[in-house]
Enzyme design. Structure first.
Site, PDB file in Angstrom:
ATOM      1  N   SER A 106      -4.375 -41.223 -57.496  1.00 37.39           N
ATOM      2  CA  SER A 106      -4.208 -42.210 -56.433  1.00 37.39           C
ATOM      3  C   SER A 106      -4.483 -43.626 -56.971  1.00 37.39           C
ATOM      4  O   SER A 106      -3.751 -44.082 -57.850  1.00 37.39           O
ATOM      5  CB  SER A 106      -5.116 -41.809 -55.259  1.00 37.39           C
ATOM      6  OG  SER A 106      -4.845 -42.577 -54.131  1.00 37.39           O
ATOM      7  N   ASP A 161       3.448 -36.743 -48.511  1.00 38.84           N
ATOM      8  CA  ASP A 161       2.305 -37.649 -48.641  1.00 38.84           C
ATOM      9  C   ASP A 161       2.482 -38.818 -47.673  1.00 38.84           C
ATOM     10  O   ASP A 161       3.438 -39.586 -47.801  1.00 38.84           O
ATOM     11  CB  ASP A 161       2.246 -38.150 -50.098  1.00 38.84           C
ATOM     12  CG  ASP A 161       0.972 -38.926 -50.389  1.00 38.84           C
ATOM     13  OD1 ASP A 161       0.408 -39.518 -49.457  1.00 38.84           O
ATOM     14  OD2 ASP A 161       0.552 -38.938 -51.560  1.00 38.84           O
ATOM     15  N   HIS A 192      -1.479 -36.151 -49.640  1.00 40.07           N
ATOM     16  CA  HIS A 192      -2.141 -36.981 -50.651  1.00 40.07           C
ATOM     17  C   HIS A 192      -3.232 -36.211 -51.407  1.00 40.07           C
ATOM     18  O   HIS A 192      -3.632 -36.612 -52.487  1.00 40.07           O
ATOM     19  CB  HIS A 192      -2.731 -38.229 -49.977  1.00 40.07           C
ATOM     20  CG  HIS A 192      -2.920 -39.373 -50.923  1.00 40.07           C
ATOM     21  ND1 HIS A 192      -1.872 -40.022 -51.549  1.00 40.07           N
ATOM     22  CD2 HIS A 192      -4.047 -39.987 -51.372  1.00 40.07           C
ATOM     23  CE1 HIS A 192      -2.345 -40.976 -52.329  1.00 40.07           C
ATOM     24  NE2 HIS A 192      -3.661 -40.970 -52.245  1.00 40.07           N
TER      25      HIS A 192
HETATM   26  C1  MLT Z   1      -4.136 -47.229 -53.741  1.00 38.86           C
HETATM   27  O1  MLT Z   1      -4.122 -47.595 -54.925  1.00 38.86           O
HETATM   28  O2  MLT Z   1      -4.458 -47.974 -52.815  1.00 38.86           O
HETATM   29  C2  MLT Z   1      -3.790 -45.808 -53.457  1.00 38.86           C
HETATM   30  O3  MLT Z   1      -2.738 -45.299 -54.050  1.00 38.86           O
HETATM   31  C3  MLT Z   1      -4.101 -45.320 -52.155  1.00 38.86           C
HETATM   32  C4  MLT Z   1      -5.557 -45.057 -52.164  1.00 38.86           C
HETATM   33  O4  MLT Z   1      -6.214 -45.289 -53.169  1.00 38.86           O
HETATM   34  O5  MLT Z   1      -6.064 -44.585 -51.141  1.00 38.86           O
END
Ligand code: MLT
Length: 210
Positions: A106, A161, A192
């Site tokens: 993420s 997601d 996610h």
């Molecule tokens: C981000 O970089 O903001 C993400 O992909 C989403 C997250 O971290 O929740």
């Protein structure tokens, strides 16, 4: 350890000259979260920093203005900071700076691709789990030759997601390919959250790049 600019954990592998697995946590994680995944690349050194940005107390690797809306200038600045940290850690811990591969989830996946685009060559490749486009490279600033030839990337994203639409995944893959990277995309029947299929993709891919 809290020096070199980032709180971090470093665990040396058993052999000198081993590859180094750079573990990059998601929003709200820290340098300890991803350590169990170090075992996906047996024999590697493990380097795991904590993101330096705090969002309501949650560590991240760069600022965002809203969910999915990134502060692009901050993304680029933080990508350079992380690239400098990797170089400093290679000197401190005496690992081979040309054999660093990222495993990011993420927000950690997004800073990994940002480092690839902002500082080609710092990462030899990476596993990007639930990844988005970190920033649009300026096409006018791009050199004629691709900068990421020799860089290998695998993206493993979820089909449903709510944070990462499929078009983002495809866009990221194209953008890295345009820069010369070798990119594989895997889809998981997931949102996610990670699931066993992600770890299988990561393990197979990491073993193929040894
Ligand atoms: C981000 O970089 O903001 C993400 O992909 C989403 C997250 O971290 O929740």
């Amino acid at each position: 350890m809290s020096d070199l600019g980032f709180e971090h954990v470093y665990k040396p592998g058993p052999q000198p000259g081993a590859p180094t697995l750079l573990l990059l946590h998601g929003t709200g994680g820290d340098e300890h979260d991803m350590l169990p995944l170090g075992g996906l690349l047996p024999g590697a050194n493990v380097l795991s920093p904590r993101g330096r940005v705090l969002e309501r107390g949650m560590p991240r690797f760069f600022r965002r203005l809203a969910e999915g809306v990134f502060d692009v200038e901050d993304v680029k600045r933080r990508a350079h900071e992380l690239a400098d940290f990797i170089a400093a850690a290679a000197t401190r811990y005496e690992f081979d700076a040309s054999r660093v591969v990222a495993l990011g989830y993420s927000n950690g996946a997004n800073i990994a691709s940002a480092v690839m685009l902002a500082r080609p060559g710092v990462l030899r490749g990476g596993v990007l789990l639930r990844a988005m486009v970190p920033f649009e490279p300026d096409p006018a600033a791009a050199p004629a030759e691709p900068l990421l030839s020799g860089t290998r990337v695998v993206i493993s994203n979820g089909e449903s997601d709510p944070i990462v639409p499929a078009a983002q995944t495809e866009h990221l893959a194209r953008l890295l390919q345009r820069a010369g990277a070798d990119v594989e995309v895997h889809w998981q029947p997931a949102g996610h959250q990670l699931m066993p299929g992600d770890f299988a993709v990561a393990k197979n891919w990491l073993q193929s790049i040894r």
